[in-house]
Motif scaffolding. Structure first.
Motif, short mmCIF file in Angstrom:
data_model
loop_
_atom_site.label_atom_id
_atom_site.label_comp_id
_atom_site.label_asym_id
_atom_site.label_seq_id
_atom_site.Cartn_x
_atom_site.Cartn_y
_atom_site.Cartn_z
N LEU A 117 129.98 96.47 74.08
CA LEU A 117 129.85 96.63 75.37
C LEU A 117 130.37 95.52 76.20
CD1 LEU A 117 126.09 97.60 75.69
CD2 LEU A 117 128.03 99.00 75.79
N LEU A 118 130.31 94.19 75.95
CA LEU A 118 130.79 93.06 76.74
C LEU A 118 132.38 92.83 76.48
CD1 LEU A 118 127.98 90.44 75.80
CD2 LEU A 118 128.74 91.32 78.34
N ASN A 119 132.97 93.40 75.36
CA ASN A 119 134.29 93.33 75.20
C ASN A 119 135.07 94.45 75.94
OD1 ASN A 119 135.31 91.13 73.43
ND2 ASN A 119 134.07 92.01 71.87
N ASN A 120 134.43 95.55 76.33
CA ASN A 120 134.86 96.58 76.97
C ASN A 120 134.75 96.27 78.54
OD1 ASN A 120 135.60 99.63 77.38
ND2 ASN A 120 133.46 99.49 78.65
N TYR A 121 133.73 95.44 78.74
CA TYR A 121 133.60 95.35 80.32
C TYR A 121 134.88 94.01 80.40
CZ TYR A 121 132.35 92.28 84.14
OH TYR A 121 132.54 91.56 85.33
N PHE A 122 134.82 93.16 79.62
CA PHE A 122 135.97 92.17 79.95
C PHE A 122 137.39 92.79 80.02
CE2 PHE A 122 132.98 89.16 77.64
CZ PHE A 122 132.37 88.60 78.76
N THR A 123 137.56 93.70 79.34
CA THR A 123 138.91 94.10 78.80
C THR A 123 139.38 95.52 79.93
OG1 THR A 123 138.71 93.94 76.42
CG2 THR A 123 140.68 95.11 77.17
N PHE A 124 138.36 96.21 80.30
CA PHE A 124 138.59 97.34 81.20
C PHE A 124 137.86 97.26 82.37
CE2 PHE A 124 139.02 98.60 76.74
CZ PHE A 124 140.47 98.85 76.66
N ARG A 125 136.64 96.88 82.58
CA ARG A 125 135.87 97.07 83.81
C ARG A 125 135.69 95.84 84.68
NH1 ARG A 125 130.80 100.75 81.54
NH2 ARG A 125 132.06 102.57 80.66
N ALA A 126 135.77 94.77 84.26
CA ALA A 126 135.59 93.54 84.98
C ALA A 126 136.57 93.83 86.49
CB ALA A 126 136.01 92.35 84.43
N ASP A 127 135.53 93.23 87.60
CA ASP A 127 136.48 93.58 88.70
C ASP A 127 137.59 92.37 88.78
OD1 ASP A 127 136.41 94.18 91.67
OD2 ASP A 127 135.61 92.18 91.96
N ASN A 128 137.22 91.26 88.22
CA ASN A 128 138.43 90.27 88.17
C ASN A 128 138.56 90.01 86.69
OD1 ASN A 128 140.05 88.15 88.52
ND2 ASN A 128 138.83 86.75 89.47
N ARG A 129 139.52 90.61 85.93
CA ARG A 129 139.61 90.39 84.42
C ARG A 129 140.28 89.21 84.11
NH1 ARG A 129 141.09 95.65 85.34
NH2 ARG A 129 143.45 95.49 84.98
N LYS A 130 141.25 88.76 85.04
CA LYS A 130 141.71 87.43 84.86
C LYS A 130 140.66 86.18 84.74
CE LYS A 130 146.12 88.19 87.46
NZ LYS A 130 146.86 87.90 88.46
N SER A 131 139.40 86.37 85.26
CA SER A 131 138.65 85.35 85.10
C SER A 131 137.87 85.16 83.90
CB SER A 131 137.54 85.52 86.23
OG SER A 131 136.44 86.66 85.82
N TRP A 132 138.13 86.37 82.98
CA TRP A 132 137.82 86.55 81.83
C TRP A 132 138.69 86.15 80.43
CZ3 TRP A 132 132.93 85.50 82.01
CH2 TRP A 132 132.11 85.74 83.03
N LEU A 133 139.78 85.67 80.96
CA LEU A 133 140.82 85.17 79.97
C LEU A 133 140.60 83.85 79.56
CD1 LEU A 133 144.12 86.51 82.15
CD2 LEU A 133 143.13 87.58 80.15
N ASP A 134 139.85 83.24 80.16
CA ASP A 134 139.29 81.99 79.45
C ASP A 134 138.08 82.20 78.56
OD1 ASP A 134 138.02 79.48 78.69
OD2 ASP A 134 137.90 78.80 80.85
#
Length: 715
Positions: A318-335
């Motif tokens: 669920l979290l990986n799906n969020y970080f990869t596809f759903r996050a409003d700012n996906r760049k912030s989760w590249l860290d």
């Protein structure tokens, strides 16, 4: 330059995958199945103890009517004694175990086909029985097992072992006894035995429906040093969690396998369990739920149990799906270290992913700009694919064990494997205990000002949940390169995760009935075990291995809560280059031989004074030992020396505010207004924030102080 290489490699892999889909797609739809694949059979009537009250540990086990020992050339019992009906379909793995074909038990086409020497079908086997037989093995200088013929064994001058194999409860069992060459041909001799018995448990993730593979050489290899020291070793494929996590069935099987041993050789001085991962948690649960099987436990890389592990493990995708596809700012989760704040388990930047090319492939298919991952997490490195395997009733095995009609009419999941304990819904799907209603993912990071309120709200708005079992469908996976290199076209189970409705992705209510049944039937480790325990593990956090160190301390907390202390529970953590197992056996031997009466007080009194919580260096030297060496966040104390040497991480649920013990299926809910009044969010909130919280958590947020709603009040 490094990034350009990754992008080029990603494009090549994507192009190759598309070609593979075009070329192999039609082939993958052909109805071609092995002649060994299983046909369906209706389940037998249940003999399961349904009315556990208040806990299975207080329910007497029935007397076994089977006349042990099983004679050579005969087959063992194929019906469980007290753990429920035989599960069908059931795939025989006697051939996979080097034991030849199973015995014919029907002519109706149920199970696997059995052939004569001319490759003609002579019948079928639904229960996978084998005739009990003896074999002989030795261990060479490198401790590698080698099988010997009877004549060779009679003249062999080195270490020699008599191995008995057959089936009990449809699983393959193995008994190994050290002997001299003069004892070859005699089933009962035991001159080289030191009167100590090891029950070997093994791990893996399993959803039932298979007999399991067990090789004598592998059982021996795991306990080679102990065999040379004179121990006898017994095991069963039914005690390998790759094939089932039904702990009542595991107990039923272990009890009978031990009965086969004692009916031949008499009672040992003691029986000590050993095994890693699922083989560790099996010891905890069998010791908690019953008596007469184990006297001491050496769980390795253990968890408290499987079912509470699924609570946070199923958050991973669920979290990986969020970080990869759903996050409003996906760049912030590249860290990736920021991801750790939410996932809890370790995540490392610039750590390679084995199947990292799947991310840009799936992003491209979803209409996103593709990017190659620049890091990895335990959620991916350790738990990749787990949600599809154990939670998706339409996925199950990648390898096709069963015929097409059987695949279509069977629900393949951990929950279905447990259906006779946890129950089923009206559509026949196994009830699930997994629940995330009211869970505030990342609340600790918000309070520690490591993420913003906007990020916190976005995570919880978009995270969603797993769809109900009856609404899930098979993952989009192709295997042009074989089942060992599957190409996932629905990464992170994305098609089986709830979609936002009116801006918020719905959460999932677990079955309270299933939760209560899990508690009563002993699938949950409560901490009620008074036997000697040495819980040992390598430190693997830097490997992003799924066997995280914190799991030992979930068990510790439950033991302390249940019995007021944990004096019978020792934790060892070692550098990955040092194996503490031999030392653990030596200390356990001293401990068990000092126990006179077996009372809880006597167990603690008999513990060797030198045996303490410890952590070990690469060379085996003790870095630190004592009652405070592992203190840290898990028990709200100042960090101890071992905790500092080997840092521990948490889980998504702990980072969402849940207790460290991890025994929380379903939280009680309070409304957002009350949560704000209690200061749960720690800061002044804007009207916009309050409105968003009320929308996202319309049903309320978790109040963990009220305990687990799924736990029966009398347990």
């Amino acid at each position: 330059m490094k990034k350009y290489v990754k992008y080029i490699a990603s494009i090549i892999l994507i192009a190759t995958t598309i070609v593979c889909i075009l070329l192999y797609g039609p082939m993958l739809r052909k109805d071609e199945y092995s002649h060994r694949q299983v046909q369906a059979i209706a389940p037998s009537e249940s003999n399961l103890l349904l009315d556990f009250y208040p806990h299975i540990s207080q329910v007497p086990r029935p007397k076994d009517p089977y006349p042990f020992p099983i004679n050579l050339g005969q087959i063992g019992p194929s019906t469980n004694l007290y753990s429920g009906p035989n599960q069908y379909p059931f795939f025989c793995m006697t051939v996979d175990s080097g034991l030849g074909q199973p015995e014919v038990d029907n002519q109706q086409g149920y199970g696997v086909a059995v052939f004569d020497q001319h490759n003609k079908v002579i019948g079928y086997s639904k229960d996978c029985a084998l005739k009990t037989k003896l074999e002989y093995y030795t261990l060479d200088k490198s401790l590698t097992p080698k099988q010997l013929g009877a004549t060779q064994a009679k003249h062999h001058q080195g270490p020699l072992f008599r191995v008995e194999r057959g089936t009990i409860n449809r699983f393959i069992y193995t008994l190994i006894m050290p002997i001299s060459n003069q004892e070859v041909g005699d089933r009962l001799t035991q001159s080289q035995w030191n009167k100590r018995l090891i029950y070997q448990f093994n791990g893996g993730s399993g959803i039932g429906y298979r007999q399991g593979r067990q090789h004598a050489w592998k059982v021996m290899q795991r306990q080679a040093q102990q065999l040379l020291d004179g121990y006898a070793v017994i095991s069963s494929s039914g005690n390998k969690t790759s094939y089932t996590y039904n702990m009542l069935l595991a107990e039923d099987t272990a009890r009978r396998v031990k009965k086969q041993f004692t009916s031949l050789y008499g009672e040992p001085l003691y029986t000590v369990g050993v095994g890693g991962s699922g083989g560790g948690l099996a010891q905890y649960l069998i010791a908690q739920n019953s008596s007469g099987i184990l006297d001491g436990l050496i769980p390795l890389y253990s968890y408290p149990d499987m079912i509470t592990q699924t609570t946070y493990a199923l958050d991973c995708d669920l979290l990986n799906n969020y970080f990869t596809f759903r996050a409003d700012n996906r760049k912030s989760w590249l860290d990736w270290e920021r991801r750790r704040l939410i996932e809890g388990m370790n995540a490392i930047n610039d750590f390679p992913q084995r199947a990292g090319f799947l991310q840009p492939l799936n992003q491209l298919m979803a209409g996103f700009v593709p990017s190659f991952p620049d890091g990895n997490s335990e959620c991916i490195n350790g738990y990749f694919g787990l949600s599809a395997f154990i939670n998706n009733p339409k996925q199950g095995f990648l390898r096709q064990f069963f015929a097409k009609p059987v695949i279509a009419h069977t629900n393949w999941s951990y929950w279905q494997d447990m259906q006779h304990i946890l129950g089923t819904n009206k559509q026949g799907f196994g009830l699930s205990t997994w629940d995330n209603v009211g869970v505030q993912y990342g609340i600790n990071a918000l309070l520690n000002q490591q993420i913003s309120m906007d990020e916190f709200l976005d995570i919880n708005r978009q995270i969603g949940a797993w769809k109900a079992q009856e609404h899930m469908h098979k993952e989009h996976i192709i295997t042009p390169l074989g089942t060992k290199v599957p190409l996932w076209l629905s990464l992170w189970g994305s098609d089986n995760i709830t979609q936002p409705q009116d801006g918020v992705a719905p959460r999932h209510h677990g079955s309270v009935k299933a939760m209560q049944a899990a508690y009563r039937s002993g699938q949950v480790f409560l901490g009620k075990v008074h036997l000697p325990i040495i819980d040992a593990r390598h430190y693997l956090e830097n490997e992003l291995d799924m066997h995280h160190m914190s799991a030992s301390f979930y068990s510790r907390l439950r033991i302390e809560k249940m019995q007021g202390h944990s004096k019978n529970h020792i934790i060892w953590v070692a550098h990955k280059e040092y194996d503490p197992t031999v030392k653990a056996f030596a200390m356990m031997d001293e401990w068990l031989l000092s126990i006179k009466h077996g009372t809880p007080e006597e167990v603690v009194k008999a513990k060797p004074k030198a045996l303490k919580d410890s952590c070990f260096n690469e060379d085996g030297s003790v870095y630190s030992a004592g009652p405070k060496v592992f203190d840290g966040q898990w028990n709200n104390r100042i960090e101890g020396q071992c905790q500092s040497r080997f840092p521990m991480y948490s889980t998504s649920r702990i980072e969402a505010g849940a207790p460290w013990a991890g025994d929380m299926f379903k939280c009680a809910l309070i409304n957002v207004e009350l949560a704000i009044t209690r200061g749960i969010y720690g800061t002044n909130l804007s009207e916009q924030d309050v409105s968003a919280l009320k929308t996202i958590f319309a049903q309320g947020v978790c109040d963990y102080s009220q305990g687990d709603i799924g736990r029966p009040k009398d347990i």
